[in-house]
Write an enzyme that holds these catalytic residues in place. Structure first.
Site, PDB file in Angstrom:
ATOM      1  N   GLU A 152       0.822  -1.221  -0.064  1.00  0.00           N
ATOM      2  CA  GLU A 152      -0.132   0.105  -0.054  1.00  0.00           C
ATOM      3  C   GLU A 152       0.893   1.270  -0.017  1.00  0.00           C
ATOM      4  O   GLU A 152       0.693   2.103   0.889  1.00  0.00           O
ATOM      5  CB  GLU A 152      -0.924   0.126   1.245  1.00  0.00           C
ATOM      6  CG  GLU A 152      -1.791  -1.410   1.276  1.00  0.00           C
ATOM      7  CD  GLU A 152      -2.699  -1.243   2.805  1.00  0.00           C
ATOM      8  OE1 GLU A 152      -2.101  -0.416   3.643  1.00  0.00           O
ATOM      9  OE2 GLU A 152      -3.393  -2.235   3.019  1.00  0.00           O
ATOM     10  N   TYR A 167       4.698  18.472  11.600  1.00  0.00           N
ATOM     11  CA  TYR A 167       5.823  17.258  11.834  1.00  0.00           C
ATOM     12  C   TYR A 167       7.271  17.686  11.892  1.00  0.00           C
ATOM     13  O   TYR A 167       8.282  17.202  11.860  1.00  0.00           O
ATOM     14  CB  TYR A 167       5.859  16.122  10.610  1.00  0.00           C
ATOM     15  CG  TYR A 167       4.581  15.664  10.315  1.00  0.00           C
ATOM     16  CD1 TYR A 167       3.805  14.954  11.241  1.00  0.00           C
ATOM     17  CD2 TYR A 167       4.227  15.823   8.937  1.00  0.00           C
ATOM     18  CE1 TYR A 167       2.465  14.184  10.647  1.00  0.00           C
ATOM     19  CE2 TYR A 167       2.817  15.346   8.527  1.00  0.00           C
ATOM     20  CZ  TYR A 167       2.303  14.609   9.401  1.00  0.00           C
ATOM     21  OH  TYR A 167       0.837  13.972   9.119  1.00  0.00           O
ATOM     22  N   CYS A 222      -2.119  33.647  10.159  1.00  0.00           N
ATOM     23  CA  CYS A 222      -2.046  34.233  11.631  1.00  0.00           C
ATOM     24  C   CYS A 222      -1.622  33.336  12.602  1.00  0.00           C
ATOM     25  O   CYS A 222      -2.336  33.209  13.578  1.00  0.00           O
ATOM     26  CB  CYS A 222      -3.142  35.113  12.007  1.00  0.00           C
ATOM     27  SG  CYS A 222      -3.682  36.317  10.582  1.00  0.00           S
ATOM     28  N   GLU A 223      -0.543  32.531  12.638  1.00  0.00           N
ATOM     29  CA  GLU A 223      -0.096  31.795  13.319  1.00  0.00           C
ATOM     30  C   GLU A 223       1.438  31.535  13.007  1.00  0.00           C
ATOM     31  O   GLU A 223       2.045  31.644  11.947  1.00  0.00           O
ATOM     32  CB  GLU A 223      -0.482  30.136  13.116  1.00  0.00           C
ATOM     33  CG  GLU A 223      -1.946  30.304  13.132  1.00  0.00           C
ATOM     34  CD  GLU A 223      -2.389  29.007  13.909  1.00  0.00           C
ATOM     35  OE1 GLU A 223      -1.591  28.250  14.935  1.00  0.00           O
ATOM     36  OE2 GLU A 223      -3.795  28.558  13.531  1.00  0.00           O
ATOM     37  N   TYR A 249       0.694  13.924   0.696  1.00  0.00           N
ATOM     38  CA  TYR A 249       0.182  14.662   2.015  1.00  0.00           C
ATOM     39  C   TYR A 249       0.336  16.040   1.807  1.00  0.00           C
ATOM     40  O   TYR A 249       0.897  16.784   2.720  1.00  0.00           O
ATOM     41  CB  TYR A 249       0.945  14.063   3.141  1.00  0.00           C
ATOM     42  CG  TYR A 249       0.988  12.388   3.164  1.00  0.00           C
ATOM     43  CD1 TYR A 249      -0.383  11.813   3.325  1.00  0.00           C
ATOM     44  CD2 TYR A 249       1.899  11.695   2.902  1.00  0.00           C
ATOM     45  CE1 TYR A 249      -0.538  10.410   3.444  1.00  0.00           C
ATOM     46  CE2 TYR A 249       1.795  10.428   3.025  1.00  0.00           C
ATOM     47  CZ  TYR A 249       0.605   9.693   3.151  1.00  0.00           C
ATOM     48  OH  TYR A 249       0.398   8.363   3.009  1.00  0.00           O
TER      49      TYR A 249
END
Ligand code: LLP
Length: 424
Positions: free
Chosen positions: A282, A327, A354-355, A382
């Site tokens: 997979e 991550y 805004c972070e 991803y």
């Protein structure tokens, strides 16, 4: 001009003169047509990665089931289906995507810890290849739904072998502290239950120990554990002829080597020799990660004063590519037009959200100016699938490159797309 490693081709791009190309298409040309941020994928890279897996497993009776979650764009699902892949899905939504891409439902494996009743029903009606069951409750519910629909469900139990995949803790799935799969004794009990049910058919054993695995050893240990479970099942009269070895083959983001599929394939062939077993794998990331880039434009430069940092504010953000924020992942960043002379400075490349966690890359030494285009590499897996509408930003478009052609395979999401589901 910047010096970049000659290995850029591992990331599906290369400079022609000073301009970055994917296959035979200029990335500036794509930006002229679709704007930024934008995802761009190389068909040739996906084909080449698929070939590597096929070559590695040539001595084995295998099938590739592409992990749809890595990149679920319909064009990529079609492309992989045409190469001969089946699919590994984790939701009814992913099954619907496979069907929309004319994928064969008989080639679909359904993984995941929390399959809802409506998702089990959808998959039972579609006639998928196998349900990878992860709990007693799920097994009972599957048998019940199969009975209601008068069908027999093919099942594998997802076995948790308690093997350390030695990867980021968020993407490690084969340890007993992880929520995934069941340990050996539970697996044996679930197989006995499945074998007794007239609405379940024991199809195989499944196992997936994690993602971005660097080298074959943990996967081989997991396979040995699966073979030992198979022997115990045989002693109890339950014969297994199919193993699903999961995915997790790591790729290169920075300078780490790609997972050695050749070595792994030889070990798999050695362990399976004489067993008559068929296997599924997979892979997700291995097929698509380095096929993709995210194109972005520098909006503003905030050069350091005193001992502060220098920030390049770009138009891609954590809503487009969350891997650095989630991550601490490294993505290589290179200019699309490598023509600037001038000071090379260490920049933190950040998005407009805004972070403070909204960053793409930190401390990258580049020559930058406002308006410059950047390519954020290794973004094909991803990336787009983890995108969100945070800060009411539309999802980026996606482009598929094939030789000297390219085409839009997802248009940019507009504001209407976002507001349509809301009921003020
Ligand atoms: N099979 C199962 C049951 C999985 O859960 C996964 C990934 C795969 C196959 C495919 O794994 P791959 O070959 O792509 O490593 N968002 C994270 C990765 C999450 C992986 C989740 N499961 C990242 O960006 O690194």
């Amino acid at each position: 001009m910047e010096e970049f490693p000659k290995t850029l081709s591992d990331f599906s791009v290369s400079y022609r003169d000073e301009s970055l190309f994917m296959e035979d298409v200029s990335l500036e040309r794509i930006v002229d047509a679709v704007g930024t941020p934008a995802y761009v994928y190389s068909q040739a890279h996906i084909q080449a990665q698929y070939k590597k897996l096929a070559e590695a497993l040539k001595a084995v009776d295998y099938r590739v089931h592409y992990a749809v979650k890595a990149n679920s764009n319909l064009a990529l699902l079609k492309l992989l289906g045409n190469l001969g892949a089946g699919y590994d899905i984790v939701s009814g939504g992913e099954l619907s995507r496979v069907l929309s891409a004319q994928g064969d439902p008989g080639s679909v494996i359904f993984s995941g810890v929390g399959k809802a009743t409506h998702e089990l029903d959808l998959a039972l009606k579609a006639g998928i290849e196998c349900f990878n069951v992860e709990s007693a409750g799920e097994l009972d519910r599957l048998a019940e739904r199969a009975a209601l629909l008068s069908v027999v469900a093919p099942v594998a139990i997802r076995f948790n072998p308690n093997v350390d995949a030695k990867t980021h803790p968020y993407i490690s799935t084969g340890l007993k502290e992880n929520k995934f799969g069941v340990l050996k004794d539970q697996a044996l009990a679930l197989y006995r239950r499945a074998a007794e049910s007239e609405h379940l058919r024991v199809y195989g054993i499944a196992c997936h120990i994690g993602s971005q695995i660097a080298e074959p050893t943990p996967l081989i240990q997991a396979l040995e554990e699966m073979l030992s479970l198979r022997r115990e099942l045989a002693q109890q009269g339950i014969e297994i002829d199919h193993l699903d070895l999961g995915g997790g083959f790591g790729v290169r983001y920075r300078d780490e080597p790609e997972f050695d599929v050749g070595l792994w394939g030889r070990e798999v062939a050695r362990l399976l020799n004489g067993t008559g077993l068929r296997i599924s794998i997979e892979p997700g990331r291995f097929l698509t990660a380095n096929a993709g880039i995210l194109l972005s434009r520098v909006e503003y430069l905030k050069e350091a004063v005193e001992d502060a940092k220098s920030f390049a504010v770009v138009d891609a953000a954590m809503n487009d590519l969350i891997r650095p924020a989630l991550y601490g992942a490294w993505h290589e960043v290179v200019p699309v037009c490598n023509d600037l002379q001038g000071d090379r400075l260490p920049w933190d490349i950040v998005g407009p959200i805004c972070e403070s966690g909204d960053f793409i890359a930190k401390q990258r030494t580049l020559t930058l100016k406002q308006g410059k285009l950047l390519a954020i590499l290794s973004s094909g897996a991803y990336g787009a699938t983890l995108a969100s509408n945070y800060n009411t930003r539309g999802r980026a478009p996606e482009v598929l490159v094939h030789k000297d052609n390219w085409r839009l395979v997802r248009r940019r999401e507009n504001l209407q797309d976002q507001l349509i589901t809301e009921l003020p």
